[in-house]
Design an enzyme around this catalytic site. Structure first.
Site, short mmCIF file in Angstrom:
data_model
loop_
_atom_site.label_atom_id
_atom_site.label_comp_id
_atom_site.label_asym_id
_atom_site.label_seq_id
_atom_site.Cartn_x
_atom_site.Cartn_y
_atom_site.Cartn_z
N GLY A 215 0.80 -1.22 0.00
CA GLY A 215 0.00 0.00 0.00
C GLY A 215 0.83 1.27 0.00
O GLY A 215 1.83 1.40 -0.71
N ILE A 216 0.42 2.22 0.83
CA ILE A 216 1.11 3.52 0.90
C ILE A 216 2.54 3.35 1.36
O ILE A 216 3.46 4.01 0.86
CB ILE A 216 0.33 4.48 1.81
CG1 ILE A 216 -0.99 4.89 1.14
CG2 ILE A 216 1.16 5.71 2.16
CD1 ILE A 216 -1.90 5.74 2.01
N TYR A 351 -10.55 5.66 14.85
CA TYR A 351 -9.54 6.05 13.86
C TYR A 351 -9.31 7.56 13.89
O TYR A 351 -8.17 8.04 13.88
CB TYR A 351 -9.99 5.60 12.48
CG TYR A 351 -8.97 5.81 11.38
CD1 TYR A 351 -7.84 4.99 11.29
CD2 TYR A 351 -9.16 6.79 10.41
CE1 TYR A 351 -6.92 5.17 10.27
CE2 TYR A 351 -8.24 6.97 9.39
CZ TYR A 351 -7.14 6.16 9.33
OH TYR A 351 -6.22 6.33 8.32
N LYS A 355 -5.76 9.49 14.78
CA LYS A 355 -5.07 10.36 13.84
C LYS A 355 -5.01 11.80 14.32
O LYS A 355 -4.04 12.52 14.04
CB LYS A 355 -5.73 10.26 12.46
CG LYS A 355 -5.59 8.88 11.82
CD LYS A 355 -4.13 8.46 11.67
CE LYS A 355 -3.97 7.17 10.90
NZ LYS A 355 -2.55 6.78 10.69
#
Length: 445
Positions: A215-216, A351, A355
């Site tokens: 992924g990222i 989440y 973050k």
């Protein structure tokens, strides 16, 4: 790669249907290798000495620089220097000449403002400085053809030729900032050094990436390797096969480690010492989602997300800072946050909390690293086309793509390019910032 809808509306019949019905028509976003680093001609607006100096330096770099739009049929980039504005009435003198050029912007054009942040000392001056933000963010919504508009705010006392200003300008003018739109970067000091090797700006630097196997994380690894960095790639043992494959591809050092396990940071320090590795950069990318409406949120969903996304970063940095000899003299830390941590998102209380915690964490970490000559910044991606977002319900996924000004999802490489810039030697004057890579998503600021 473009999504199915975007591919359709870029076809001849699809474009006709979209035009007649008013459906979104996402433009092609040029990225690294698709066009020159700076698209010309470059028009520099502003009457200050700083504007003159920037225009002169761009000319020395071999760019086609103009001070007016006269006789230009196409404009590639516009740099608006507003560092000396003293009152709101000053804005129109510099900005209004741009109105006639908006329809002449080339596909993928760039507009960048350079201004100073408000200080609370002069009401009229602060009003003018604040107005630049409202102007730029609104202008970004009007950009077409894959063009972007962003701003650089330079703290009073920091010269406009500081490495951080030069680096930020080069990044925002380039195709590497394709999905950065309607955003501001603040350069708060003159720290940093000019990058001599533009082809390999991270040459000679060793960078750790967590959550690197796919992924990222994998996109960040490939981008940093292309920029010359030596890599240490970390991921959980369950991702060992993918991690080994990527490490072989990039000639990197693989480390299998669960960042939430007891003593993970100390074990990482021990492995770095055994291999004689000193970290010049750290990308804290490891993260998970366990989405659920808060009314149905269980303790294990809550605690696991906070443990991976937030607590592991705190403990790992504590151990790395305490581990004598494992960090270089000017370490750069980049942490992956999210727009969910800025504006919130339904079903993501855990989440979003994790973050938002990261955004506050890097601000505090930046202050601590300053004495080490280092920096800490965050990147807040919006909707990025990954395996994780591909599992979203189709309608939710489609809406998420279209609610940004660019009307499409970003790519993992867009996050990677932002990380590469923040890790660079030039970015030494950028500290505690959260750079949104979201195509100017309508949520948040």
């Amino acid at each position: 790669m473009a999504d199915a809808y975007t591919r359709f509306v870029r076809s001849a019949p699809g474009a006709l249907i979209a035009k007649r019905t008013g459906l979104p028509r996402p433009a092609f976003l040029p990225r690294r290798g698709d066009r020159p680093d700076v698209l010309g001609p470059v028009v520099v607006l502003g009457a200050s000495a700083g504007a003159d100096d920037i225009a002169h330096r761009l000319l020395e770099a071999g760019l086609d620089v103009r001070r007016r739009f006269d006789e230009l049929r196409s404009v590639g980039s516009v740099l608006v220097v507003l560092d000396e504005i003293a009152a709101p009435a000053d804005l129109g003198l510099t900005l209004l000449p741009m109105t006639s050029a908006m329809r002449r912007l080339a596909p993928g054009a760039r507009i960048v403002t350079i201004s100073r942040p408000a200080t609370g000392e002069d009401p009229a001056r602060d009003a003018a400085r604040g107005a630049v933000e409202g102007f730029l963010r609104s202008l970004a919504h009007e950009m077409r053809g894959g063009g972007t508009a962003n701003g650089i705010q330079v703290t009073d006392g920091v010269p406009l030729d500081a490495p951080g200003v030069t680096g930020a300008l080069r990044f925002l003018l380039s195709p590497r900032s394709a999905y950065v739109h309607g955003q501001f970067l603040t350069v708060s000091s003159a720290d940093g050094t000019a990058t001599e090797d533009r082809a390999a700006p991270l040459a000679g630097r060793t960078v750790l990436i967590t959550g690197a196997a796919r992924g990222i994380g994998a996109a960040i690894a490939r981008t940093l390797a292309a920029d010359g960095a030596r890599l240490v790639l970390l991921d959980v043992p369950a991702a060992g096969t993918d991690l080994a494959r990527l490490a072989n591809e990039l000639r990197a050092v693989p480390v299998q480690l669960d960042v939430t396990s007891s003593g993970a940071g100390k074990r990482l320090v021990a492995q770095l010492r055994e291999r004689g590795l000193v970290l010049d950069g750290i990308v804290l990318n490891a993260g998970i989602t366990r989405d659920k409406l808060f009314a149905n949120m269980s303790a294990d969903r809550w605690e696991s997300v906070l443990a991976v996304n937030t607590t592991s970063q705190i403990t790992m940095m504590q151990d790395l800072l305490a581990g004598e000899g494992v960090l270089g003299t000017q370490p750069r830390v980049v942490s992956l946050a999210s727009t969910s941590g800025i504006a919130g998102n339904r079903g993501q209380t855990n989440y979003g909390a994790s973050k938002a915690g990261i955004i506050a964490f890097v601000d505090a970490l930046a202050a601590r690293l300053e004495s080490h000559g280092g920096t800490a910044n965050a990147i807040a991606p919006g909707f990025i086309e990954t395996e994780m977002t591909a599992k979203m319900p189709a309608l939710t996924r489609e809406v998420a793509r279209r609610v940004s000004s660019l009307q499409q999802g970003g790519l993992p490489v867009d996050v990677a390019e932002a990380a590469a810039f923040l890790l660079s030697a030039e970015a030494g004057g950028i500290r505690g910032e959260t750079l949104r890579v979201c195509g100017q998503n309508i949520v948040g600021k």
